[in-house]
Motif scaffolding. Structure first.
Motif, mmCIF file in Angstrom:
data_model
loop_
_atom_site.group_PDB
_atom_site.id
_atom_site.type_symbol
_atom_site.label_atom_id
_atom_site.label_comp_id
_atom_site.label_asym_id
_atom_site.label_seq_id
_atom_site.Cartn_x
_atom_site.Cartn_y
_atom_site.Cartn_z
ATOM 1 N N GLU A 94 29.205 18.379 32.441
ATOM 2 C CA GLU A 94 30.199 17.814 33.355
ATOM 3 C C GLU A 94 31.251 17.021 32.585
ATOM 4 O O GLU A 94 30.934 16.201 31.735
ATOM 5 C CB GLU A 94 29.520 16.921 34.396
ATOM 6 N N GLY A 95 32.499 17.298 32.867
ATOM 7 C CA GLY A 95 33.596 16.599 32.204
ATOM 8 C C GLY A 95 33.999 17.188 30.875
ATOM 9 O O GLY A 95 34.962 16.713 30.259
ATOM 10 N N SER A 96 33.303 18.210 30.419
ATOM 11 C CA SER A 96 33.643 18.822 29.136
ATOM 12 C C SER A 96 34.690 19.913 29.307
ATOM 13 O O SER A 96 34.704 20.629 30.312
ATOM 14 C CB SER A 96 32.398 19.403 28.464
ATOM 15 N N ASP A 97 35.548 20.024 28.317
ATOM 16 C CA ASP A 97 36.558 21.087 28.306
ATOM 17 C C ASP A 97 35.981 22.399 27.796
ATOM 18 O O ASP A 97 36.393 23.481 28.222
ATOM 19 C CB ASP A 97 37.735 20.673 27.416
ATOM 20 N N VAL A 98 35.045 22.287 26.871
ATOM 21 C CA VAL A 98 34.446 23.470 26.237
ATOM 22 C C VAL A 98 32.945 23.255 26.120
ATOM 23 O O VAL A 98 32.482 22.148 25.826
ATOM 24 C CB VAL A 98 35.046 23.724 24.836
ATOM 25 N N ASP A 110 30.744 27.836 35.123
ATOM 26 C CA ASP A 110 31.326 28.080 36.450
ATOM 27 C C ASP A 110 31.346 26.803 37.285
ATOM 28 O O ASP A 110 32.306 26.529 38.013
ATOM 29 C CB ASP A 110 30.525 29.158 37.181
ATOM 30 N N ALA A 111 30.280 26.015 37.169
ATOM 31 C CA ALA A 111 30.168 24.803 37.984
ATOM 32 C C ALA A 111 31.104 23.698 37.510
ATOM 33 O O ALA A 111 31.555 22.873 38.318
ATOM 34 C CB ALA A 111 28.719 24.297 37.964
ATOM 35 N N THR A 112 31.412 23.662 36.221
ATOM 36 C CA THR A 112 32.187 22.548 35.667
ATOM 37 C C THR A 112 33.622 22.931 35.307
ATOM 38 O O THR A 112 34.441 22.049 35.031
ATOM 39 C CB THR A 112 31.510 22.008 34.399
ATOM 40 N N GLY A 113 33.915 24.233 35.272
ATOM 41 C CA GLY A 113 35.259 24.672 34.906
ATOM 42 C C GLY A 113 35.520 24.710 33.413
ATOM 43 O O GLY A 113 36.667 24.888 32.981
ATOM 44 N N ALA A 114 34.491 24.555 32.609
ATOM 45 C CA ALA A 114 34.647 24.573 31.154
ATOM 46 C C ALA A 114 34.697 26.007 30.635
ATOM 47 O O ALA A 114 34.151 26.930 31.253
ATOM 48 C CB ALA A 114 33.490 23.826 30.493
ATOM 49 N N ARG A 115 35.350 26.172 29.490
ATOM 50 C CA ARG A 115 35.296 27.444 28.792
ATOM 51 C C ARG A 115 34.107 27.440 27.843
ATOM 52 O O ARG A 115 33.550 26.376 27.527
ATOM 53 C CB ARG A 115 36.591 27.694 28.012
ATOM 54 N N VAL A 116 33.714 28.623 27.387
ATOM 55 C CA VAL A 116 32.549 28.749 26.515
ATOM 56 C C VAL A 116 32.961 29.392 25.190
ATOM 57 O O VAL A 116 33.740 30.355 25.164
ATOM 58 C CB VAL A 116 31.443 29.592 27.180
#
Length: 247
Positions: A49-53, A84-90
């Motif tokens: 949560e809160g992470s960009d990547v 998907d839940a946090t909107g971060a890229r992988v």
């Protein structure tokens, strides 16, 4: 920028975490000791949560194809769900050539990494970037730790362009911090080598074991260039001689 490194306690994840922190990134180190189990998914979404990547730097030392496929596919599914839940890229660590059936036919670990790539492609598509690395200079040491009998050890003939893990971590950090991340980046070392020769040089440098025998293992795909990218996106700078001198 905030980055969650899943598998941050491992060889690669720990180095990557330090590299990112050195570049001013807020790193969340996610592993079992911090309450995150990537295989079951426990604590994973909270850590992201809160992470960009989200970086998948997880690893498993197993020769079993079933164990490797189960592990890497479960982790990839859980990280994809968290993304998907946090909107971060992988961004995930892969092995160059591991998805080639000729290469992974007799290599359980590589088959697991191949399944990892399939899961990320199916679940995240362009929202996941694969950093495909060649083998590392440190890999033959792991082989010898498992195959040393008195003064004798064996190491497989594997034709590769090995690299220093620190250089691969720097390349990964570049990808993580790039807002226009491609879907795939290949990283290779500066010279083609047989990992059996790397093992012999490491043993001679440290004085043990006395003899290292190169053996054909894992199928012809490992010895015929399947692990060597023809035109890597990144060529690392540390030579084997430099790496060995620093041991």
């Amino acid at each position: 920028m905030r980055v969650t490194v899943v598998g941050a306690s491992g060889e690669f994840g720990s180095v990557l975490s330090r590299v990112l922190e050195g570049r001013g990134v807020d790193v969340v180190r996610a592993h079992r000791a911090t309450g995150v189990d990537a295989v079951t998914g426990d604590g994973l979404t909270e850590a992201c949560e809160g992470s960009d990547v989200i970086v998948d730097a997880t690893s498993l030392m197993s020769r079993s194809a079933d164990e490797s496929v189960a592990f890497f596919s479960a982790v990839a599914r859980n990280i994809s769900t968290a993304a998907d839940a946090t909107g971060a890229r992988v961004v995930y660590l892969g092995i160059y050539g591991a998805s080639d059936p000729v290469v992974n036919k007799k290599m359980g670990h590589y088959r697991g990494k191949a399944e990892q790539a399939v899961v990320y492609e199916q679940m995240l598509g362009d929202d996941a970037t694969a950093l495909l690395s060649t083998q590392w200079y440190s890999l033959p040491e792991k082989f010898m730790s498992q195959t040393t009998f008195g003064p004798i050890a064996v190491a497989p003939h594997m034709h590769s362009r090995p690299a220093a893990v620190e250089d691969v971590a720097e390349a990964m950090a570049d990808v993580v911090l790039d807002p226009a991340r491609p879907s795939r980046v290949t990283v290779a070392g500066p010279a083609e080598m047989d990992l059996a020769d790397v093992a012999k040089a490491v043993a001679a440098h440290r004085g043990s074991p006395r003899w290292v025998l190169g053996v054909n293992y894992g199928g012809a795909g490992l010895r015929s260039g399947g692990l060597v990218p023809a035109d890597p996106d990144v060529t690392t700078s540390t030579t084997f001689e430099q790496w060995l001198a620093g041991r």
